[in-house]
Write a protein that holds these residues in place. Structure first.
Motif, PDB file in Angstrom:
ATOM      1  N   GLY B 227      20.794 -55.826  -3.783  1.00  0.00           N
ATOM      2  CA  GLY B 227      19.448 -55.282  -3.559  1.00  0.00           C
ATOM      3  C   GLY B 227      19.309 -53.799  -3.841  1.00  0.00           C
ATOM      4  N   TRP B 228      20.365 -53.175  -4.287  1.00  0.00           N
ATOM      5  CA  TRP B 228      20.307 -51.755  -4.621  1.00  0.00           C
ATOM      6  C   TRP B 228      21.008 -51.511  -5.943  1.00  0.00           C
ATOM      7  N   ARG B 229      20.499 -50.533  -6.686  1.00  0.00           N
ATOM      8  CA  ARG B 229      21.184 -50.122  -7.908  1.00  0.00           C
ATOM      9  C   ARG B 229      21.366 -48.603  -7.885  1.00  0.00           C
ATOM     10  N   GLY B 230      22.332 -48.142  -8.656  1.00  0.00           N
ATOM     11  CA  GLY B 230      22.496 -46.706  -8.799  1.00  0.00           C
ATOM     12  C   GLY B 230      21.472 -46.166  -9.776  1.00  0.00           C
ATOM     13  N   GLY B 231      21.421 -44.873  -9.904  1.00  0.00           N
ATOM     14  CA  GLY B 231      20.480 -44.263 -10.847  1.00  0.00           C
ATOM     15  C   GLY B 231      21.185 -43.219 -11.669  1.00  0.00           C
ATOM     16  N   ASP B 232      20.487 -42.120 -11.939  1.00  0.00           N
ATOM     17  CA  ASP B 232      21.118 -41.066 -12.734  1.00  0.00           C
ATOM     18  C   ASP B 232      21.220 -39.755 -11.961  1.00  0.00           C
ATOM     19  N   GLU B 233      21.188 -39.867 -10.623  1.00  0.00           N
ATOM     20  CA  GLU B 233      21.209 -38.645  -9.827  1.00  0.00           C
ATOM     21  C   GLU B 233      22.433 -38.613  -8.923  1.00  0.00           C
ATOM     22  N   SER B 234      23.298 -37.617  -9.128  1.00  0.00           N
ATOM     23  CA  SER B 234      24.462 -37.482  -8.267  1.00  0.00           C
ATOM     24  C   SER B 234      24.904 -36.037  -8.221  1.00  0.00           C
ATOM     25  N   VAL B 235      25.682 -35.683  -7.204  1.00  0.00           N
ATOM     26  CA  VAL B 235      26.217 -34.327  -7.099  1.00  0.00           C
ATOM     27  C   VAL B 235      27.483 -34.371  -6.240  1.00  0.00           C
ATOM     28  N   ILE B 236      28.381 -33.414  -6.488  1.00  0.00           N
ATOM     29  CA  ILE B 236      29.578 -33.317  -5.653  1.00  0.00           C
ATOM     30  C   ILE B 236      29.442 -32.087  -4.759  1.00  0.00           C
ATOM     31  N   CYS B 237      29.706 -32.293  -3.476  1.00  0.00           N
ATOM     32  CA  CYS B 237      29.548 -31.232  -2.486  1.00  0.00           C
ATOM     33  C   CYS B 237      30.718 -31.322  -1.531  1.00  0.00           C
ATOM     34  N   ASN B 238      31.559 -30.297  -1.482  1.00  0.00           N
ATOM     35  CA  ASN B 238      32.606 -30.288  -0.473  1.00  0.00           C
ATOM     36  C   ASN B 238      33.502 -31.526  -0.500  1.00  0.00           C
ATOM     37  N   GLY B 239      33.842 -32.004  -1.681  1.00  0.00           N
ATOM     38  CA  GLY B 239      34.717 -33.161  -1.783  1.00  0.00           C
ATOM     39  C   GLY B 239      34.025 -34.505  -1.615  1.00  0.00           C
ATOM     40  N   MET B 240      32.729 -34.477  -1.369  1.00  0.00           N
ATOM     41  CA  MET B 240      31.967 -35.728  -1.243  1.00  0.00           C
ATOM     42  C   MET B 240      31.117 -35.916  -2.496  1.00  0.00           C
ATOM     43  N   LEU B 241      31.124 -37.149  -3.013  1.00  0.00           N
ATOM     44  CA  LEU B 241      30.229 -37.482  -4.120  1.00  0.00           C
ATOM     45  C   LEU B 241      28.993 -38.162  -3.525  1.00  0.00           C
ATOM     46  N   TYR B 242      27.839 -37.555  -3.756  1.00  0.00           N
ATOM     47  CA  TYR B 242      26.587 -38.132  -3.262  1.00  0.00           C
ATOM     48  C   TYR B 242      25.801 -38.683  -4.441  1.00  0.00           C
ATOM     49  N   PHE B 243      25.235 -39.865  -4.288  1.00  0.00           N
ATOM     50  CA  PHE B 243      24.327 -40.337  -5.330  1.00  0.00           C
ATOM     51  C   PHE B 243      23.181 -41.133  -4.729  1.00  0.00           C
ATOM     52  N   LEU B 244      22.056 -41.100  -5.436  1.00  0.00           N
ATOM     53  CA  LEU B 244      20.884 -41.819  -4.948  1.00  0.00           C
ATOM     54  C   LEU B 244      20.947 -43.255  -5.444  1.00  0.00           C
ATOM     55  N   VAL B 245      20.555 -44.197  -4.572  1.00  0.00           N
ATOM     56  CA  VAL B 245      20.411 -45.592  -4.986  1.00  0.00           C
ATOM     57  C   VAL B 245      18.976 -46.027  -4.745  1.00  0.00           C
ATOM     58  N   TYR B 246      18.563 -47.030  -5.515  1.00  0.00           N
ATOM     59  CA  TYR B 246      17.167 -47.438  -5.538  1.00  0.00           C
ATOM     60  C   TYR B 246      17.076 -48.920  -5.217  1.00  0.00           C
ATOM     61  N   SER B 247      16.140 -49.259  -4.349  1.00  0.00           N
ATOM     62  CA  SER B 247      15.980 -50.652  -3.946  1.00  0.00           C
ATOM     63  C   SER B 247      15.453 -51.473  -5.115  1.00  0.00           C
ATOM     64  N   THR B 248      16.029 -52.661  -5.326  1.00  0.00           N
ATOM     65  CA  THR B 248      15.526 -53.529  -6.391  1.00  0.00           C
ATOM     66  C   THR B 248      14.664 -54.636  -5.817  1.00  0.00           C
ATOM     67  N   GLY B 249      14.493 -54.621  -4.517  1.00  0.00           N
ATOM     68  CA  GLY B 249      13.805 -55.749  -3.893  1.00  0.00           C
ATOM     69  C   GLY B 249      12.519 -55.397  -3.186  1.00  0.00           C
ATOM     70  N   GLY B 250      11.672 -54.604  -3.800  1.00  0.00           N
ATOM     71  CA  GLY B 250      10.391 -54.269  -3.160  1.00  0.00           C
ATOM     72  C   GLY B 250      10.611 -53.496  -1.888  1.00  0.00           C
ATOM     73  N   GLY B 251      10.253 -54.073  -0.774  1.00  0.00           N
ATOM     74  CA  GLY B 251      10.443 -53.413   0.516  1.00  0.00           C
ATOM     75  C   GLY B 251       9.412 -52.328   0.755  1.00  0.00           C
ATOM     76  N   GLN B 252       9.562 -51.638   1.878  1.00  0.00           N
ATOM     77  CA  GLN B 252       8.638 -50.574   2.240  1.00  0.00           C
ATOM     78  C   GLN B 252       8.891 -49.345   1.365  1.00  0.00           C
ATOM     79  N   PRO B 253       7.821 -48.572   1.036  1.00  0.00           N
ATOM     80  CA  PRO B 253       7.991 -47.415   0.162  1.00  0.00           C
ATOM     81  C   PRO B 253       9.048 -46.431   0.679  1.00  0.00           C
ATOM     82  N   GLU B 254       9.055 -46.221   2.001  1.00  0.00           N
ATOM     83  CA  GLU B 254       9.999 -45.220   2.536  1.00  0.00           C
ATOM     84  C   GLU B 254      11.432 -45.727   2.472  1.00  0.00           C
ATOM     85  N   ASN B 255      11.584 -47.016   2.149  1.00  0.00           N
ATOM     86  CA  ASN B 255      12.940 -47.552   2.056  1.00  0.00           C
ATOM     87  C   ASN B 255      13.358 -47.848   0.621  1.00  0.00           C
ATOM     88  N   ARG B 256      12.632 -47.248  -0.315  1.00  0.00           N
ATOM     89  CA  ARG B 256      12.959 -47.571  -1.702  1.00  0.00           C
ATOM     90  C   ARG B 256      14.138 -46.763  -2.236  1.00  0.00           C
TER      91      ARG B 256
END
Lengths: 158, 404
Positions: B227-256
């Motif tokens: 129900g989630w896919r990755g996108g093209d947004e990521s960054v490394i901060c303090n040894g952590m890799l953060y990336f945004l994922v996007y809901s593929t299953g509709g859902g509420q806007p604030e949970n996309r």
């Protein structure tokens, strides 16, 4: 009066804590010890030699005019506005003197001021400012300029 | 009188000791007007000259290198460059692409408030993937996603990286780089997402990490997300890799959207991604992640509750231990000057500056994290020539001492 000058100035020095400096143009200047202590070259001498402050300390590389400027700068706690009144020659004289006297705070302050002055200026202005002879051949200079052409875009007038 | 005599003898002693002073005096006596007429270049020691040059902005340092052979040597010396990295850091610049065909554009220096027409090495087109950290910029091509290059856009030194492992033609890829400020070793991370064939809800996610210390790629995670896919947004901060994922299953806007935090040094844990989900603070458009002094910051458009694709404002959030703290919101007067409200925009940041740019115009807005101040950049020397002309860009630190 002349006979007792030495003793008198010694007494005065102890009271207001001053040190007499002798500039390159032969002027004796009494300077507050707090300012003198910023001059590493004088400070180390005074500290080692148990300070007979009645003997003027010679500064053969610093003119009285330059020393005046330095004292005012230190007194004014390195005031930018005051320094903006300096001519280019005065800036350079204070730079050389600050380096000779080994005044760290003043050196940083004056180096920053000169950097600010030069930052938007042309290569030719910098050469004139420091009296530098261009020892590149025209071909060499053209080659170096070509590698970073973008740094020559819209500079201040000299 | 007594004082004067003693001074003279003392003076003579000192004069004899210092040969430098003798020659200095002689020069003065030989008809030069005064001390300043002597070439300063002769009496300025290298370290003093370096001290002045170290306070200059980068463009001025390059210019100083054209003054004479001695100055050229100084500004290119290892000692000067090393010292330079330890004085006041330069503020991050913003490179704005002004053509979608060729990778050309202008770089903005926020200190001198000037645009420079610099050329980027390696990059093919402005739609390549771009990530930057501590003076290095990483480019990856948008077709095969296997052509990678690390460069310093100021000195134009560059190095090509070998092809990353994993799927060549993923549906989505996110690129991030992190440079160690002491050792200058760097890590590059790519998050790839590909839809599992004939299953819209399942996505293959893989994380590939390159380390410049041992010059190898490691596939450090593969996992199927539901129900989630990755996108093209990521960054490394303090040894952590953060990336945004996007809901593929509709859902509420604030949970996309959601954020995933992945510890790069912890390579074992499979099936851990879903446990490290961090919800985003509101319905987002154009969410972008950035590393500001090793703190994770997100910029995004805040959607209207009924029309999430139309934004009512642009917000800036800081991640504090899995909680978002809003640290800025674009004031209305800037937001209105920004273009149409359904416009997409780019944002990018480093150190304590965030740049925000509308795709539709070459206008560039700067947010200063320290002073919480918004400011327009100087006008970019490029004007919009046709309605669909798009503008994008990226932020980078201008550094002379960094080389890949």
């Amino acid at each position: 009066m002349q006979k007792t000058e030495g003793e008198e100035s010694k007494a005065e020095n102890e009271e207001v804590k001053q040190v007499t400096l002798m500039t390159s143009d032969g002027v004796k200047m009494k300077v507050e010890i707090s300012i003198v202590y910023e001059m590493e070259i004088v400070r180390s001498f005074i500290e080692v030699n148990d300070a007979d402050h009645s003997v003027p300390f010679p500064l053969p590389n610093v003119s009285s005019h330059t020393l005046d400027l330095i004292i005012e700068l230190v007194k004014n706690e390195y005031d930018d506005e005051f320094m903006k009144t300096f001519s280019h020659d005065e800036l350079k004289e204070v730079l050389v003197a600050a380096n000779y006297l080994n005044m760290k705070t003043l050196l940083d302050f004056i180096a920053t001021a000169i950097a600010n002055l030069l930052e938007k200026k042309s290569v030719e202005f910098i050469r004139n400012f420091f009296n530098i002879v261009n020892d590149f051949t025209p071909e060499e200079e053209a080659e170096i300029r070509k590698t970073n052409e973008w740094v020559f875009q819209d500079l201040d007038e000299d | 009188m007594a004082g004067e005599t003693s001074w003279i003898s003392h003076y003579d002693d000192r004069q004899r000791e210092t040969g430098v002073f003798d020659s200095f005096l002689e020069l003065g006596e030989e008809g030069e007007k005064e001390a300043s007429a002597v070439s300063l270049d002769v009496i300025l020691p290298d370290d003093l000259l370096e001290r002045i040059l170290a306070y200059l902005p980068i463009a001025s340092i390059f210019r100083a290198g054209c003054v004479s052979k001695r100055w050229h040597e100084i500004v290119n010396s290892g000692r000067f460059l090393w010292n330079l990295s330890n004085v006041l850091p330069q503020k991050p610049w913003y490179f704005m692409f002004t053509s979608s065909d060729e990778p050309v554009g202008y770089a903005f220096d926020p200190v001198l408030r000037k645009w420079y027409n610099i050329e980027l090495p390696c990059i093919g087109t402005s739609n390549w993937f771009i990530a930057s950290s501590c003076g290095m910029v990483c480019f990856m091509d948008n077709d095969s996603r296997s052509e990678l290059c690390i460069c310093n856009p100021i000195t134009k030194t560059y190095r090509k990286l070998e092809e990353p492992p994993g799927l060549k033609f993923s549906d989505y890829s996110a690129l991030a780089i992190s440079v160690n400020r002491e050792s200058h070793f760097y890590s590059v991370a790519i998050v790839k997402s590909k839809q599992v064939p004939e299953n819209f809800f399942q996505w293959d996610i893989s994380i590939h990490i390159y380390n410049s210390e041992n010059t190898t790629w490691v596939t450090s995670l593969t996992e199927v997300l539901m129900g989630w896919r990755g996108g093209d947004e990521s960054v490394i901060c303090n040894g952590m890799l953060y990336f945004l994922v996007y809901s593929t299953g509709g859902g509420q806007p604030e949970n996309r959207h959601a954020l995933i935090a992945y510890n790069m040094s912890n390579r074992s844990s499979q099936g851990s991604l879903t446990r490290s989900f961090i919800p985003v603070p509101c319905s987002l458009t154009c969410g972008r992640l950035m590393n500001l002094k090793e703190k994770l910051v997100m910029v995004g458009g805040i959607g209207k509750p009924d029309r999430p694709d139309i934004i009512k404002g642009i917000g800036i959030w800081l991640l504090n231990d899995k909680r978002w703290e809003e640290i800025g919101r674009m004031p209305q007067k800037f937001f209105q000057g920004f273009g149409e409200f359904d416009d997409v925009f780019a944002s990018s940041g480093a150190d304590d500056l965030i740049y925000i740019q509308s795709y539709g115009a070459p206008a560039l807005l700067i947010f200063d994290m320290n002073h919480k101040q918004w400011k327009w950049s100087q006008r970019c020397p490029v004007t919009k020539r046709f309605p669909l002309q798009l503008f994008t860009g990226f932020c980078f630190e201008p550094r002379l001492e960094i080389a890949p």
